[in-house]
Write an enzyme that holds these catalytic residues in place. Structure first.
Site, PDB file in Angstrom:
ATOM      1  N   HIS A  30      38.447  43.253  39.324  1.00 45.51           N
ATOM      2  CA  HIS A  30      38.277  42.018  40.100  1.00 45.51           C
ATOM      3  C   HIS A  30      37.734  40.895  39.217  1.00 45.51           C
ATOM      4  O   HIS A  30      38.238  39.770  39.239  1.00 45.51           O
ATOM      5  CB  HIS A  30      37.334  42.286  41.276  1.00 45.51           C
ATOM      6  CG  HIS A  30      37.081  41.081  42.130  1.00 45.51           C
ATOM      7  ND1 HIS A  30      37.829  40.794  43.259  1.00 45.51           N
ATOM      8  CD2 HIS A  30      36.181  40.073  42.010  1.00 45.51           C
ATOM      9  CE1 HIS A  30      37.385  39.667  43.788  1.00 45.51           C
ATOM     10  NE2 HIS A  30      36.379  39.204  43.059  1.00 45.51           N
ATOM     11  N   GLU A  31      36.707  41.209  38.426  1.00 46.91           N
ATOM     12  CA  GLU A  31      36.096  40.181  37.581  1.00 46.91           C
ATOM     13  C   GLU A  31      37.029  39.751  36.445  1.00 46.91           C
ATOM     14  O   GLU A  31      37.098  38.576  36.110  1.00 46.91           O
ATOM     15  CB  GLU A  31      34.762  40.685  37.017  1.00 46.91           C
ATOM     16  CG  GLU A  31      33.682  40.825  38.077  1.00 46.91           C
ATOM     17  CD  GLU A  31      33.454  39.529  38.852  1.00 46.91           C
ATOM     18  OE1 GLU A  31      33.389  38.462  38.220  1.00 46.91           O
ATOM     19  OE2 GLU A  31      33.373  39.587  40.089  1.00 46.91           O
ATOM     20  N   HIS A  34      39.474  37.280  37.746  1.00 48.96           N
ATOM     21  CA  HIS A  34      38.972  35.899  37.784  1.00 48.96           C
ATOM     22  C   HIS A  34      39.132  35.242  36.415  1.00 48.96           C
ATOM     23  O   HIS A  34      39.581  34.096  36.302  1.00 48.96           O
ATOM     24  CB  HIS A  34      37.478  35.881  38.155  1.00 48.96           C
ATOM     25  CG  HIS A  34      37.215  35.938  39.627  1.00 48.96           C
ATOM     26  ND1 HIS A  34      37.814  35.103  40.537  1.00 48.96           N
ATOM     27  CD2 HIS A  34      36.389  36.730  40.352  1.00 48.96           C
ATOM     28  CE1 HIS A  34      37.373  35.390  41.758  1.00 48.96           C
ATOM     29  NE2 HIS A  34      36.511  36.386  41.673  1.00 48.96           N
ATOM     30  N   GLU A  93      39.224  34.265  45.518  1.00 53.32           N
ATOM     31  CA  GLU A  93      38.820  35.641  45.824  1.00 53.32           C
ATOM     32  C   GLU A  93      40.030  36.493  46.211  1.00 53.32           C
ATOM     33  O   GLU A  93      40.162  37.635  45.776  1.00 53.32           O
ATOM     34  CB  GLU A  93      37.785  35.654  46.950  1.00 53.32           C
ATOM     35  CG  GLU A  93      36.385  35.274  46.489  1.00 53.32           C
ATOM     36  CD  GLU A  93      35.932  36.136  45.330  1.00 53.32           C
ATOM     37  OE1 GLU A  93      36.024  37.373  45.405  1.00 53.32           O
ATOM     38  OE2 GLU A  93      35.501  35.572  44.307  1.00 53.32           O
TER      39      GLU A  93
HETATM   40 ZN   LIG Z   1      35.431  37.446  42.979  1.00 54.89          ZN
END
Ligand SMILES: [Zn+2]
Length: 166
Positions: A30-31, A34, A93
């Site tokens: 997830h990171e 980003h 997100e």
């Molecule tokens: Zn996030």
């Protein structure tokens, strides 16, 4: 350049929620998503998606020692945003959830573990002194439902790299 200390802080706070390698892969995916999608600069680089396989490898070493992680991150040009819990927009997100799920799947971790991680985050959010990620990454039923809906797509992407799940 990745700061090793950021990764250590990240792991310490989030480890109980991650629970195992697959959980760490979910959060790292997830990171990394980003960073990969350049959310820090509020823009998306479409060509970045072609590097999913390489980043999958980086996610795969998430359980290695910090020196090894740093080496791999540098090799793949992953920036210092990784491990830093910045607040992102809901659109970012959603993107990070989608890309992150794919990354961990390509790295060989069943993406269903990501759903479990966010369910644990949701359960933790009422507790004391929650990790930083909980304040910037609210976990709710909408997010969990969205992740579940993305599972077939993530598995299909991984299958392109020869990764399959039972
Ligand atoms: Zn996030």
């Amino acid at each position: 350049m990745l700061k090793t200390s950021q990764l250590i802080v990240f792991y310490t706070g989030i480890l109980p929620i991650c629970k195992d390698d697959a959980g760490i892969a979910a959060v790292m995916g997830h990171e990394v998503a980003h960073a990969l999608a350049n959310h820090g600069q509020q823009r998306m680089s479409a060509g970045m998606l072609q590097q999913l396989g390489q980043v999958g490898a980086a996610v795969a070493v998430g359980n290695q020692d910090p020196q090894t992680q740093q080496m791999v991150m540098q090799a793949y040009g992953i920036g210092s945003q990784v491990g830093v819990m910045l607040p992102f927009s809901r659109k970012h997100e959603s993107e990070a959830d989608m890309i992150g799920l794919t990354l961990m799947a390509i790295a060989g971790y069943n993406p269903e573990n990501a759903v479990a991680v966010w369910e644990r985050m949701s359960a933790q959010s009422g507790g004391q002194a929650p990790p930083e990620i909980l304040s910037t990454h609210p976990s709710n039923q909408t997010r969990i439902d969205h992740l579940k809906s993305l599972l077939p797509q993530a598995k299909a992407e991984a299958a392109k790299f020869g990764v399959t799940f039972k």
